[in-house]
Design an enzyme around this catalytic site. Sequence first.
Site, short mmCIF file in Angstrom:
data_model
loop_
_atom_site.label_atom_id
_atom_site.label_comp_id
_atom_site.label_asym_id
_atom_site.label_seq_id
_atom_site.Cartn_x
_atom_site.Cartn_y
_atom_site.Cartn_z
N SER B 11 -9.12 -2.60 11.35
CA SER B 11 -8.76 -1.37 10.76
C SER B 11 -8.34 -1.64 8.99
O SER B 11 -8.60 -0.76 8.59
CB SER B 11 -7.38 -0.97 11.62
OG SER B 11 -6.37 -2.08 11.56
N ASP B 185 3.61 0.02 7.89
CA ASP B 185 4.04 0.27 9.24
C ASP B 185 4.29 -1.19 9.88
O ASP B 185 4.19 -1.29 10.97
CB ASP B 185 2.95 1.08 10.18
CG ASP B 185 1.61 0.44 10.14
OD1 ASP B 185 1.40 -0.64 9.55
OD2 ASP B 185 0.62 0.92 10.62
N HIS B 188 -0.03 -2.57 8.67
CA HIS B 188 -1.30 -2.00 7.90
C HIS B 188 -0.80 -1.99 6.41
O HIS B 188 0.48 -2.02 6.15
CB HIS B 188 -1.84 -0.55 8.33
CG HIS B 188 -2.54 -0.71 9.67
ND1 HIS B 188 -1.79 -0.38 10.69
CD2 HIS B 188 -3.63 -1.04 9.98
CE1 HIS B 188 -2.52 -0.64 11.60
NE2 HIS B 188 -3.84 -0.88 11.35
#
Lengths: 239, 239
Positions: B11, B185, B188
């Site tokens: 991600s 978070d 990330h």
Amino acid sequence: MRPSIVLFGDSITEESFGEGGWGAYLANHYSRSADVVLRGYSGYNTRWAALVARRAISSVSPSAVAAVTVLFGANDASLPDRASAFQHVPLPEYQDNLRAICAVLRARWPSAAIILVTPPPVDERVRVRYPCLGDASGLPERTNEAAGRYARACMEVARQAGFRAIDLWSRMQMFPGWETSFLRDGLHLTPLGNRLLFEEVVFALRDANLSLEALPADLPLCSDIDRDNAVDCFQFQQQ
Amino acid sequence: MRPSIVLFGDSITEESFGEGGWGAYLANHYSRSADVVLRGYSGYNTRWAALVARRAISSVSPSAVAAVTVLFGANDASLPDRASAFQHVPLPEYQDNLRAICAVLRARWPSAAIILVTPPPVDERVRVRYPCLGDASGLPERTNEAAGRYARACMEVARQAGFRAIDLWSRMQMFPGWETSFLRDGLHLTPLGNRLLFEEVVFALRDANLSLEALPADLPLCSDIDRDNAVDCFQFQQQ
């Protein structure tokens, strides 16, 4: 085969991967389904772009291009008797050059959707604060009226050839305060201007059956992976 | 031939073209000299990435890839007895998978610079605010200590194989307040975290002789165009 979307244009394309840029938005939007390929040439008019089009796109895969945006005209529309005269291209030649550029793109990618984009509007009151080459006339090198003529000419080329088109010049001016909302120096786009152009391009791509929903993700999304048999989701992917 | 730089990862790669993302920064940095190709797969660990690597890169031109970043490990390092256990990969297998992924990349692009990037650090105090799958244990699914072991294992793979590597886990923790400066978070990257990773990748690319200065612009820059004989600058470009 993961498709590509090519962005061909002048500085408004070249800087489209800057902060909040419309190209970066597109690449993020299609992060799992399409590649966004940047071919932006700051300062270029259609005369120069037509000369280099073949070379500019020679390194882009011939097979997978699904769409290409063509955004030129802001430089062509520079006034012929002001500081950016060297970039000026007469209106009839601008149309011929656009057609020549599109013919190159069509020959290389016969099935790609071609999307013409007009130049944005110009805020002359701001442009005079950016004197080119020490020009001290106090007169802007571009006017909104001239940009508008090139925008209409661009739309006419698209209509005659059956290409999709985005009338950025008209669209932006529908919003009160467009001069500062969408333009950072009377010519180039703010993040909000980039956002508007991104949305218009997404709309045109949807019309060409290239919406996010229409394009498959290249590989399983994490949310679709069976947590108890994750590897099974990838077995068919092996080659 | 305009070269490509491929970003392969989880991600942190998939979202790298979002607002202030490191991928978009790279594409903007190399706007006139290289293509940045996104191959990011949110949630993927190296086990799944190794299974799909060949397919993931099959649509990238085999000829022009100059460099590829490989950024996996944040998911592999999920704890095996917590909420993201299905993503966990044991440490020795993580190393084997990384080697297998790099072998696929090396086989397809023999001369490309391979740049391994470790997972970033983890802020457990923030991660517990993101309970996965309704996990009510109050325990984080990832720890910074585990991420650190995978980061060291990644650096070891790079050292043994002679690949360039970026120790993102260590680099970020050199800065006081890294938890909130670089992580949004607990896992990330913030825009500042993206900026740091961008700078590290540019540094690694420079080391691989792929600096902005080393790569030619694909076509004449506007500033190099002779204003009195502009078209002459493009004659040699015609094909």
